[in-house]
Motif scaffolding. Sequence first.
Motif, PDB file in Angstrom:
ATOM      1  N   THR A 125      45.003  58.323  50.782  1.00  0.00           N
ATOM      2  CA  THR A 125      46.098  59.728  50.288  1.00  0.00           C
ATOM      3  C   THR A 125      45.131  61.257  50.148  1.00  0.00           C
ATOM      4  OG1 THR A 125      46.662  57.798  49.331  1.00  0.00           O
ATOM      5  CG2 THR A 125      46.778  60.331  48.101  1.00  0.00           C
ATOM      6  N   ALA A 138      45.801  53.866  38.723  1.00  0.00           N
ATOM      7  CA  ALA A 138      46.248  54.039  40.570  1.00  0.00           C
ATOM      8  C   ALA A 138      46.976  54.783  40.642  1.00  0.00           C
ATOM      9  CB  ALA A 138      47.077  52.443  40.498  1.00  0.00           C
ATOM     10  N   ILE A 139      46.672  55.021  42.191  1.00  0.00           N
ATOM     11  CA  ILE A 139      47.712  55.773  43.021  1.00  0.00           C
ATOM     12  C   ILE A 139      49.172  55.207  43.063  1.00  0.00           C
ATOM     13  CG2 ILE A 139      48.424  56.514  45.108  1.00  0.00           C
ATOM     14  CD1 ILE A 139      45.893  56.682  46.450  1.00  0.00           C
ATOM     15  N   GLU A 140      49.342  53.991  43.112  1.00  0.00           N
ATOM     16  CA  GLU A 140      51.110  53.341  42.366  1.00  0.00           C
ATOM     17  C   GLU A 140      51.431  52.789  41.742  1.00  0.00           C
ATOM     18  OE1 GLU A 140      48.576  51.167  45.711  1.00  0.00           O
ATOM     19  OE2 GLU A 140      47.928  51.797  43.573  1.00  0.00           O
ATOM     20  N   ALA A 141      50.229  53.429  40.452  1.00  0.00           N
ATOM     21  CA  ALA A 141      51.523  54.104  38.832  1.00  0.00           C
ATOM     22  C   ALA A 141      51.050  55.286  38.694  1.00  0.00           C
ATOM     23  CB  ALA A 141      50.546  53.264  37.857  1.00  0.00           C
ATOM     24  N   TYR A 166      38.621  55.972  43.974  1.00  0.00           N
ATOM     25  CA  TYR A 166      38.306  55.995  45.078  1.00  0.00           C
ATOM     26  C   TYR A 166      37.950  56.012  46.196  1.00  0.00           C
ATOM     27  CZ  TYR A 166      43.575  54.593  44.200  1.00  0.00           C
ATOM     28  OH  TYR A 166      44.217  54.273  43.618  1.00  0.00           O
ATOM     29  N   GLU A 328      54.813  42.936  41.607  1.00  0.00           N
ATOM     30  CA  GLU A 328      54.320  43.914  42.169  1.00  0.00           C
ATOM     31  C   GLU A 328      54.312  44.347  43.952  1.00  0.00           C
ATOM     32  OE1 GLU A 328      49.532  44.360  41.764  1.00  0.00           O
ATOM     33  OE2 GLU A 328      50.249  42.778  40.852  1.00  0.00           O
ATOM     34  N   LEU A 329      54.473  43.411  44.284  1.00  0.00           N
ATOM     35  CA  LEU A 329      54.515  43.405  45.874  1.00  0.00           C
ATOM     36  C   LEU A 329      55.879  43.700  46.195  1.00  0.00           C
ATOM     37  CD1 LEU A 329      51.639  40.648  46.226  1.00  0.00           C
ATOM     38  CD2 LEU A 329      51.321  43.263  45.867  1.00  0.00           C
ATOM     39  N   GLN A 330      56.719  43.566  45.887  1.00  0.00           N
ATOM     40  CA  GLN A 330      58.013  43.602  46.456  1.00  0.00           C
ATOM     41  C   GLN A 330      58.587  42.924  47.060  1.00  0.00           C
ATOM     42  OE1 GLN A 330      58.989  47.771  45.894  1.00  0.00           O
ATOM     43  NE2 GLN A 330      57.223  48.892  44.121  1.00  0.00           N
ATOM     44  N   ASP A 488      44.061  44.264  42.410  1.00  0.00           N
ATOM     45  CA  ASP A 488      44.334  45.782  43.012  1.00  0.00           C
ATOM     46  C   ASP A 488      43.555  46.399  43.633  1.00  0.00           C
ATOM     47  OD1 ASP A 488      44.163  46.152  40.924  1.00  0.00           O
ATOM     48  OD2 ASP A 488      45.895  47.290  40.180  1.00  0.00           O
ATOM     49  N   HIS A 490      42.986  47.369  47.354  1.00  0.00           N
ATOM     50  CA  HIS A 490      43.378  47.505  48.363  1.00  0.00           C
ATOM     51  C   HIS A 490      42.371  46.990  49.121  1.00  0.00           C
ATOM     52  CE1 HIS A 490      46.641  50.659  47.804  1.00  0.00           C
ATOM     53  NE2 HIS A 490      46.561  50.168  46.276  1.00  0.00           N
ATOM     54  N   ASP A 495      42.918  53.450  51.123  1.00  0.00           N
ATOM     55  CA  ASP A 495      43.006  53.913  49.157  1.00  0.00           C
ATOM     56  C   ASP A 495      42.284  52.509  48.780  1.00  0.00           C
ATOM     57  OD1 ASP A 495      44.063  56.458  49.630  1.00  0.00           O
ATOM     58  OD2 ASP A 495      45.814  55.461  49.473  1.00  0.00           O
TER      59      ASP A 495
END
Length: 519
Positions: A125, A138-141, A166, A328-330, A488, A490, A495
Motif C-alpha cells: 500500500t 489494520a489497513i483492512e479496518a 507495516y 473475516e476472509l470472505q 493477521d 500478512h 503489507d
Amino acid sequence: MRNIVVILLIALFSCSASAQKSTPASPAQVAQEVRDYRMDNEDRIVRELSEFLALPNIASDAPNIQKNAARLVEMLEARGIETHLLPISGRGPVVFGKLISPEAKRTVIFYAHYDGQPVDPAAWTDGKPFEPVLRDAAIEAGGKRIPFPENGGQQRAIYNDDWRIYARSSSDDKSPIVALLAAIDALRAKKIPLGVNLKVIFEGEEEAGSPNLQRTLELHKNLLGADLLITADGPVHQSGRPLVFFGNRGILGFQLTTYGPIRPLHSGHYGNWAPNPAMELSRLLASLKDADGSVLIEGFYDDVVPLEATEKKALEEMPNNDGDLERELQFGKPEGGGKKLVELLQLPSLNIRGLRSAYVGEQAQNIVPDKAEAALDVRLVKGEDPDKKFGQVVAFIRKQGYFVTSEAPTKEERLGHPHVMRVVKDVWNYRASRTSMELPVSKELVQLVQDTTGGNAVVAPTLGGSVPMYIFEDLGLPWIGVPIVNYDNHQHSSDENLRLGNLWRGMEIYGAILADLNW
C-alpha cells in the motif's frame, strides 16, 4: 541494651529483606514488572525495531543481509551477550549469542530468523516495504497512516496496543527478536535475575529453506549445549490468544511445466487443433484433489504418524473459531469435508501457490500458449519423507499419461509423446518435527505461559507452517514454539505488519520464561 536491640532489629530486617529478595517472582509478577518497564520505554523499543526493519533482508541479497547480521551483533553486545558469527559463504551468517546466569541450572536456546520473504514494492500500500510505517489500525479496518510519536519534555511517547507497524519482517521474525532483547532489558532494570542460561540462534536464510543451517550448526556443536530450544517463529492462534505449539509441518515444493507448440500460435488459425498447455495443466491440477479437498495421489496419507492421547485432548480443547475466520476472509465454504481447521493442520496438504501461462488482463493476446507453469507446495506432517512424497507426486503424473522429465524436453521427446511434463523439485525441502507434550519441560512451559497470560493461552500439537526444527530434533534437543505476533500479520505477503499489543505481550511472556522457567 538499647544498642543491642537496635542491632538485632537491623539484622532481623536485613534477613527479612534478603529472604524476600531471594524469593523468585511469579510469572504474573514478572509480567507486571516487564509491563511497567515497557510503558516507560515504548519509544526506545519501537525505535530499535524500526531501525532494524529499515534494513532490507532478502536472504540472497548478501550485502544487505550482512548488514542485518552486523546490526544484530550490536544489539546483542549492547546487552552484554557474548556473540559469535557462524559464517556461511555468500549468505548471512548464523548469529549465535550466549548469556550465562551464575545460578541457573538449565540452558534455553531461542531460535528466530532475521531474513524475510522477497518483496514486490508495487503490491504494498505504501510502496516501500523497508520503510516502516505506523497506522492506527489494520489497513483492512481502515487504518490511517500516522507519525511515530516522540518523547518530549515531560511527555513520553505512548503507543496504542492496536496500532500497527507495516514493513517486511515486522512480524516474521524481527519483532520477536526485539521482544526478547527488550525483555532482558526489563528484567535488568527491575533487578530480576535470569533463571536460565540464555543462548540465541538467529538465522539469515530461513525464508530460503535453511539450506545451510544444519551443516553450520553441526560444525559448531560445542556451542549448542542446552536443555530446550524455543522457536519464536509463527503467529499466535487465530483467536488472537497466545499460543504454545509442539510441532510444525515440513515442506516440499516443486514446479510443473506442460508444453504445447514450440511457439505461441494465433488462436483463430490454430485453436482447437494445436494442444493448449494451459488447458492440459488445468486438467492435471484439477485431478489432484476431490471436491472436498482430499488429495487423490496414491499413498498420500499413508505415512502420517497418529497423534498421542495428550495431543488429541489438546486439539479438542482448542478454540473453534472457523466461522469467524470464514467471515473475516470472505469465503462461503472451506475445504476439508466438514473437518475443522485445527484437524486439517494435522494432515499433509497440497497447495497451488502460483500459475502462469501467456497473458491476462490488458496484456491478453489471442494465442495458443507454448507452455504453462505451476508452482506447488506440500506441507508434510510427522512421519513423512519429502523424497518419498515427491516420488508419489511423479508417479501420479505418469499415471495420467504424461512423459515426465526433469529437464526442458528435447525435440525428440516433444514429438515422441502426446503429453510432456517437466517436474522439478525445489532445492530445499525438509520433514516435519514434533516434541512430546508429556515431557516435564513441556508441561512446565505450558503452565508458565498460562500463569503469565491469566490462563488465556492456546496449546496446539502442530503449527500449520514450516520451520526447520527437524535440525534440532536431530541434535537431540527438544523444542517448543512460543510465537507472539498477530495472526493477521500478512506473513509472506504484501503489507506485512505487527500489532503493537502483541509485541508488548510477547515481551512479558519472554520475560517470564527467562526469569521463571524451571523443571
